[in-house]
Design a protein around this motif. Structure first.
Motif, mmCIF file in Angstrom:
data_model
loop_
_atom_site.group_PDB
_atom_site.id
_atom_site.type_symbol
_atom_site.label_atom_id
_atom_site.label_comp_id
_atom_site.label_asym_id
_atom_site.label_seq_id
_atom_site.Cartn_x
_atom_site.Cartn_y
_atom_site.Cartn_z
ATOM 1 N N PRO A 340 25.388 17.229 38.116
ATOM 2 C CA PRO A 340 24.922 16.806 39.354
ATOM 3 C C PRO A 340 25.525 17.472 40.471
ATOM 4 N N LEU A 341 26.536 17.891 40.353
ATOM 5 C CA LEU A 341 27.856 18.549 41.513
ATOM 6 C C LEU A 341 26.796 19.893 41.887
ATOM 7 N N ARG A 342 26.376 20.420 41.570
ATOM 8 C CA ARG A 342 26.053 22.005 41.280
ATOM 9 C C ARG A 342 27.152 22.438 41.879
ATOM 10 N N GLN A 343 26.724 23.554 43.133
ATOM 11 C CA GLN A 343 27.499 24.714 43.962
ATOM 12 C C GLN A 343 28.481 23.516 44.122
ATOM 13 N N GLU A 344 28.444 22.196 44.581
ATOM 14 C CA GLU A 344 29.732 21.481 45.054
ATOM 15 C C GLU A 344 30.984 21.252 43.775
ATOM 16 N N LEU A 345 30.867 22.064 42.282
ATOM 17 C CA LEU A 345 31.367 21.397 41.804
ATOM 18 C C LEU A 345 32.717 21.986 41.551
ATOM 19 N N PHE A 346 33.433 23.066 42.600
ATOM 20 C CA PHE A 346 34.150 23.509 42.633
ATOM 21 C C PHE A 346 33.901 24.204 44.127
ATOM 22 N N ASP A 347 35.718 24.572 44.593
ATOM 23 C CA ASP A 347 35.484 24.779 46.496
ATOM 24 C C ASP A 347 36.803 25.991 46.197
ATOM 25 N N HIS A 348 37.032 26.246 45.108
ATOM 26 C CA HIS A 348 38.380 27.534 45.331
ATOM 27 C C HIS A 348 38.009 28.397 43.535
ATOM 28 N N ILE A 349 39.005 28.923 43.344
ATOM 29 C CA ILE A 349 39.380 29.617 42.433
ATOM 30 C C ILE A 349 40.745 30.013 41.869
ATOM 31 N N PHE A 350 41.124 30.197 40.655
ATOM 32 C CA PHE A 350 42.646 29.988 40.314
ATOM 33 C C PHE A 350 43.105 31.003 39.251
ATOM 34 N N ILE A 351 43.670 32.081 39.626
ATOM 35 C CA ILE A 351 43.364 33.792 39.466
ATOM 36 C C ILE A 351 44.580 34.137 38.468
ATOM 37 N N TYR A 352 45.158 34.420 36.999
ATOM 38 C CA TYR A 352 46.284 35.197 36.599
ATOM 39 C C TYR A 352 46.165 36.451 36.644
ATOM 40 N N GLU A 353 46.447 37.153 37.538
ATOM 41 C CA GLU A 353 46.458 38.805 37.281
ATOM 42 C C GLU A 353 47.561 39.332 36.983
ATOM 43 N N ASN A 354 46.880 39.916 35.410
ATOM 44 C CA ASN A 354 48.768 40.019 34.679
ATOM 45 C C ASN A 354 48.293 41.437 34.661
ATOM 46 N N ILE A 355 48.458 42.416 36.009
ATOM 47 C CA ILE A 355 48.163 43.868 36.040
ATOM 48 C C ILE A 355 49.447 44.531 36.146
ATOM 49 N N GLU A 356 50.076 45.782 35.284
ATOM 50 C CA GLU A 356 51.000 45.960 35.783
ATOM 51 C C GLU A 356 50.503 47.718 36.747
ATOM 52 N N TRP A 357 50.412 47.092 37.756
ATOM 53 C CA TRP A 357 49.700 48.441 38.124
ATOM 54 C C TRP A 357 50.281 49.797 38.623
ATOM 55 N N THR A 358 51.822 49.380 38.641
ATOM 56 C CA THR A 358 52.889 50.717 38.693
ATOM 57 C C THR A 358 52.799 51.146 37.188
ATOM 58 N N ASP A 359 52.270 51.035 36.132
ATOM 59 C CA ASP A 359 52.212 51.162 35.119
ATOM 60 C C ASP A 359 50.712 52.293 35.387
ATOM 61 N N VAL A 360 49.787 52.475 35.635
ATOM 62 C CA VAL A 360 48.849 52.945 35.222
ATOM 63 C C VAL A 360 48.898 54.609 35.265
ATOM 64 N N ALA A 361 49.773 54.788 35.059
ATOM 65 C CA ALA A 361 50.047 56.289 35.115
ATOM 66 C C ALA A 361 50.258 56.890 33.911
ATOM 67 N N GLU A 362 50.757 56.032 33.197
ATOM 68 C CA GLU A 362 51.659 55.451 31.870
ATOM 69 C C GLU A 362 51.171 56.305 30.816
ATOM 70 N N GLY A 363 51.345 57.124 30.205
ATOM 71 C CA GLY A 363 51.057 58.152 29.127
ATOM 72 C C GLY A 363 50.134 59.326 29.632
ATOM 73 N N THR A 364 50.480 59.525 31.030
ATOM 74 C CA THR A 364 49.836 60.702 31.547
ATOM 75 C C THR A 364 50.667 61.830 32.133
ATOM 76 N N ALA A 365 51.266 62.987 31.196
ATOM 77 C CA ALA A 365 52.286 63.597 31.936
ATOM 78 C C ALA A 365 52.322 64.670 33.141
ATOM 79 N N LEU A 366 52.310 63.645 34.153
ATOM 80 C CA LEU A 366 52.634 64.259 35.864
ATOM 81 C C LEU A 366 53.081 65.741 35.827
ATOM 82 N N GLN A 367 52.918 66.342 36.401
ATOM 83 C CA GLN A 367 53.540 67.164 37.010
ATOM 84 C C GLN A 367 54.982 67.750 37.156
#
Length: 453
Positions: A340-367
């Motif tokens: 019954p609350l429709r779009q007022e069901l919640f007004d914010h979000i919770f995110i769990y960002e389990n990504i290691e951006w510094t590993d993005v080049a892993e497996g790539t043999a950089l010059q």
């Protein structure tokens, strides 16, 4: 459609994923908003060849349909994504190394790229800019519409871009499963079963648990600000030990602690908040490598019986999360329609960002002599508050709209969240009605009166 949007240049047409639908509707209401504009910036140190990057981008455009996709609405109101056979990438290069203040120019370019709206019906929905800051230092800036990439996909795309740059081709990469396979899989899900589940899950919840706002502004107005909370190594170790001992995940521990703080804001023993799921457990071969938006926003309901142990509340949250995983594949608008609350069901979000951006080049043999560093990712949704946990970097970010939420309130939220988390992970037997006594650090702010701490 004219030009490159002729019938001859259309490869495929299909419906949107649940989260894409929500983004499209929001962007239709506020076409000039930076909601869902995302930007990633990183530094390439050492020898750099622009031609190799051009080729890498071309490989990825050919490899992933979503990078050649535009979005339209039919006269009947049906939302569709149209995959083009060919689309020219927007790639720009600038040499700023000779300028007296190159960083000022870089900041200006970054801001302009972020604030320039995307046209969903024309594309391209990703832009690449490379700025030479010094002789062997280049800034790579990718700005894109979130409607084509979620966080998981961005990581995959960046990894593949660096791989193609280094190897001169995509040879050696796994065969990419097209995003349309995910859309087809969703289409086979029973929406009747999803509807029945969410009706039951949200039944009886009639009062929203909200974040107090201090000002009212027109919808779409947003001035971003953030508050960062560090989680030191001692806290992370205690969190890990608690999770292991109680057989729950760190994600569910922090989520439930935040839900408890939210319940105190609203003087209630149950709350509903929004969370983001990855959607990467779908039963599709190659789901982990799909580039597109499989993520979704769903409601999570948490109840706090006064005499219950907090670990039992956390365990219940985890059990319900496991139980409702098969029902994640429904648009938030549809889920909200069963409340019954429709779009007022919640007004914010919770995110769990389990990504290691510094590993993005892993497996790539950089010059030799080449280094990828200083990864930065930022962007926002339309919510006035996003609470994002970065467990690998050991901090929590509260991104908020300072036009409507007071900064003192945000700092109070952060302080109380850490108090509750500290109380819980230091006592596996602590009861819900004992947490307030365990929280001993008062917060000096007028807005703290919203909370019964």
């Amino acid at each position: 459609m004219a030009g490159i949007y002729t019938k001859e240049n259309i490869s495929n047409i299909y419906s949107l994923s649940p989260m894409q639908e929500g983004m499209f509707i929001d962007l239709k209401l506020f076409p000039h908003s930076t909601s869902y504009t995302q930007q990633v910036c990183f530094v390439i140190q050492g020898h750099f060849e622009m031609d190799r990057l051009y080729k890498g981008i071309d490989f990825l455009l050919e490899r992933h349909d979503i990078l050649r996709t535009i979005f339209v609405e039919t006269k009947q109101g049906k939302l569709l994504q149209v995959v083009l056979k060919k689309q020219v990438a927007e790639v720009r290069y600038l040499d700023a190394s000779h300028l007296p203040a190159p960083q000022e120019k870089i900041n200006s370019i970054q801001e302009e790229a972020y604030n320039r709206p995307f046209d969903l019906s024309k594309g391209p929905l990703i832009r690449v800019q490379v700025i030479k800051r010094a002789q062997e230092e280049h800034i790579v800036l990718l700005t894109f519409q979130h409607i084509i990439l979620d966080g998981w996909s961005l990581y995959t795309l960046l990894h593949e871009l660096l791989y193609c740059y280094q190897n001169g081709s995509e040879q050696g990469l796994k065969t990419a499963t097209p995003f349309v396979e995910y859309i087809r899989w969703i289409g086979c899900k029973s929406q009747e079963e999803n509807a029945a589940y969410w009706k039951q899950y949200l039944a009886g919840y009639t009062r929203p648990s909200t974040i107090p706002i201090t000002r009212v502004v027109d919808m779409g107005q947003f001035q971003p600000a953030d508050h960062l909370i560090s989680m030191d190594s001692e806290l992370m170790e205690k969190l890990r030990q608690y999770a292991q001992q109680c057989k729950v995940t760190p994600y569910n521990i922090i989520l439930t602690c935040w839900a408890f703080v939210l319940s105190k804001f609203n003087n209630t023993d149950e709350v509903v908040l929004g969370t983001v799921t990855a959607g990467r457990n779908a039963e599709i071969p190659g789901i982990k490598e799909i580039v597109g938006v499989t993520a979704n926003t769903i409601p999570v309901r948490v109840r706090f019986p006064a005499h219950a142990r907090m670990q039992d509340v956390i365990r219940q949250v985890q059990l319900e999360a496991i139980g409702n995983e098969s029902h994640h594949y429904m648009s938030l608008a549809a889920i909200q329609s069963y409340s019954p609350l429709r779009q007022e069901l919640f007004d914010h979000i919770f995110i769990y960002e389990n990504i290691e951006w510094t590993d993005v080049a892993e497996g790539t043999a950089l010059q030799a002599g080449m280094e990828i560093r200083n990864f930065q990712v930022h962007g926002r949704t339309h919510y006035n508050l996003e609470i994002t946990v970065y467990p690998l970097e050991q901090y929590i970010k509260l991104l908020y709209n300072e036009l409507v939420i007071d900064g003192d309130l945000i700092r109070a939220i952060g302080s109380h969240l850490m108090e509750v988390l500290d109380a819980v992970i230091n006592d596996t037997g602590i009861r819900v009605d004992s947490i307030m006594q365990a929280s001993t650090q008062p917060v000096e702010t007028d807005t703290a009166d919203f909370m019964d701490f």
